[in-house]
Scaffold this active site. Structure first.
Site, PDB file in Angstrom:
ATOM      1  N   SER A  54     -27.730  -6.301 -23.835  1.00 39.66           N
ATOM      2  CA  SER A  54     -26.180  -6.446 -24.622  1.00 39.66           C
ATOM      3  C   SER A  54     -25.290  -4.985 -24.472  1.00 39.66           C
ATOM      4  CB  SER A  54     -26.322  -6.731 -26.066  1.00 39.66           C
ATOM      5  OG  SER A  54     -26.885  -5.653 -26.931  1.00 39.66           O
TER       6      SER A  54
ATOM      7  N   LYS B 296     -21.561   2.392 -28.223  1.00 41.97           N
ATOM      8  CA  LYS B 296     -21.606   0.847 -28.269  1.00 41.97           C
ATOM      9  C   LYS B 296     -20.936   0.193 -29.507  1.00 41.97           C
ATOM     10  CE  LYS B 296     -24.651  -3.342 -27.774  1.00 41.97           C
ATOM     11  NZ  LYS B 296     -26.053  -3.490 -27.874  1.00 41.97           N
TER      12      LYS B 296
ATOM     13  N   SER C 270     -31.717  -5.029 -24.602  1.00 38.73           N
ATOM     14  CA  SER C 270     -30.459  -4.791 -24.588  1.00 38.73           C
ATOM     15  C   SER C 270     -30.069  -3.124 -24.008  1.00 38.73           C
ATOM     16  CB  SER C 270     -29.759  -4.873 -25.955  1.00 38.73           C
ATOM     17  OG  SER C 270     -29.761  -6.051 -25.974  1.00 38.73           O
TER      18      SER C 270
END
Length: 431
Positions: A149, A80, A173
């Site tokens: 996210s 990420k 997330s």
């Protein structure tokens, strides 16, 4: 040898077994992953930065002997884009940090590299891991959000671009995008996994997140990130004796389809001999949602002090969160921290001899459109309490869209939770 077109959908442990048994080589799997990326990335948009096929193969061949002798054999992982990487930018989904280049790897990245993984690329994140979405679409239905996210990590794993990826969770997330995309997502007990080199959002809530397509691969990643002596050993599945069912309405708005899926799974648990009880309808979890929101707002307003200097480059939702956090009194923030701790104690005290809690991982299927990432309330209570949580996929609505459920364990009961999730994964798959 395994079918070439199927190599990219092997789980990580499956891939390692196929390599060790001579069914295929690591290069075969790497090539299959790049084939998938080149076919699907223009539509899915999971990657913010990534190596080209040629650059990846060059890195692999430069140290091929070392990779072949390593636990992970030079196979690809996604990271990420709020997690620092020395070889690629970490821009955190914001123009404020365009071109930001860390000087070293985050600890979690370094440990995966030490185990023989290669970072294929940085996956798309929402702005500072909050609400403003990036370019990623849901691989199960390109007209829907992948959640956030950790949008890119969930999509890349679910679509067969990589077998595993790292994400992060402050609210929902990891758990929500895993549910929307049909992947396995895991958040460890608070503080269990190192966050060095991971962009902080709210330090009392932040957790590293793991994505895979199989629970056994979460076990492997966790073992590597804990530097366990024998990370490739696999703990056997354990059938839970008693599960506490948490209807979504105990937390917030829930779709009819999600409620139906949870009820259907509860029936199957009971048929399998698992004792099912109900989480009390006493308002505790709704209170935890509010305390989580307060803690998050207060801490985000302090962690993003530098970024607040550039208001024109912040999204409206993030600006509003920062403004809300600046308006909170410190004593109210402390009250919420204490309430999260005592609420956790109260929850498990009421549940007694329960092995785990089963709840919706999201309010329903992934919403249409990519302008928003869906509501996070289904994860807020557990994240406020710092509990280990795993999304187990396999339930679907009538249109075939994923309806993820989450299994919540006791703090520091991560290993047992994963063993129980292995069993639940098998139960769901057997229908």
């Amino acid at each position: 040898m395994a079918e070439a077109e199927a190599l990219n959908i092997l789980g990580l442990r499956q891939a390692l077994h196929a390599i060790e048994s001579g069914e295929c080589t690591a290069l075969d799997i790497i090539e299959a992953c790049f084939d998938r990326i080149e076919a699907r990335e223009p539509e899915v948009g999971a990657w913010q930065h990534r190596l080209s096929r040629e650059a990846y193969l060059q890195q692999y061949r430069r140290q091929q002997d070392a990779y072949e002798a390593s636990p992970l054999k030079g196979l690809p992982v996604g990271i990420k884009d709020i997690i620092d990487t020395a070889a690629m930018p970490t821009e955190m989904g914001s123009s404020i940090h365009t071109g930001r280049q860390p000087v070293d790897d985050a600890s979690c990245v370094a440990m995966l590299h030490d185990a023989g993984a290669i970072t294929l690329g940085k996956t798309v994140t929402t702005e500072f891991a909050y609400f403003k979405p990036g370019k990623t679409a849901n691989p199960r239905d390109l007209t829907r959000t992948p959640g956030g996210s950790s949008s890119g990590s969930a999509a890349a794993v679910a679509d067969g671009m990589v077998s595993v990826a790292l994400g992060s969770q402050t609210a929902a997330s990891v758990i929500r995008p895993a549910a929307y995309c049909g992947a396995v997502g895991f958040v460890a007990s608070r503080g269990e996994l190192s966050l060095r080199g991971v962009q902080p959002l709210a330090q009392s809530l932040d957790s590293l997140g793991l994505f895979a397509r199989r629970v056994e691969d979460i076990q492997l990643l966790r073992a590597l990130l804990l530097r366990q002596a024998q990370p490739l050993s696999l703990d056997a599945e354990i059938k839970p004796r008693r599960i506490a069912l948490c209807p979504g309405e105990r937390v917030g708005e829930t779709s009819v389809e999600m409620s139906g899926a949870l009820n259907q799974l509860a029936e199957r648990l009971q048929q399998a001999g698992v004792d099912c009880v109900q989480v009390a309808d006493d308002g505790l979890l709704e209170q935890m949602v509010e305390h989580h929101q307060r803690i998050m707002a207060y801490e985000v307003a302090r962690n993003l002090a530098y970024e607040s200097r550039f208001p024109d480059q912040l999204s409206e939702p993030l600006s509003q969160l920062i403004e809300s956090g600046l308006g909170l009194e410190h004593r109210h923030y402390l009250d919420s921290l204490l309430a999260a701790q005592t609420g956790c104690e109260q929850l498990w005290s009421h549940l007694g001899e329960v092995d785990a809690i089963l709840a919706p991982a999201a309010p329903g299927v992934a919403p249409l459109g990519q302008g928003k990432t869906g509501a996070p309330h289904m994860s807020r209570p557990w994240q406020a309490m710092g509990l280990p949580v795993i999304t187990v996929p396999g339930m679907r609505d009538d249109a075939g869209l994923p309806l993820g459920v989450q299994l919540i364990g006791r703090a520091r009961g991560d290993a047992l939770l994963l063993q129980q999730a292995l069993w639940l994964e098998s139960l769901i798959a057997a229908r």
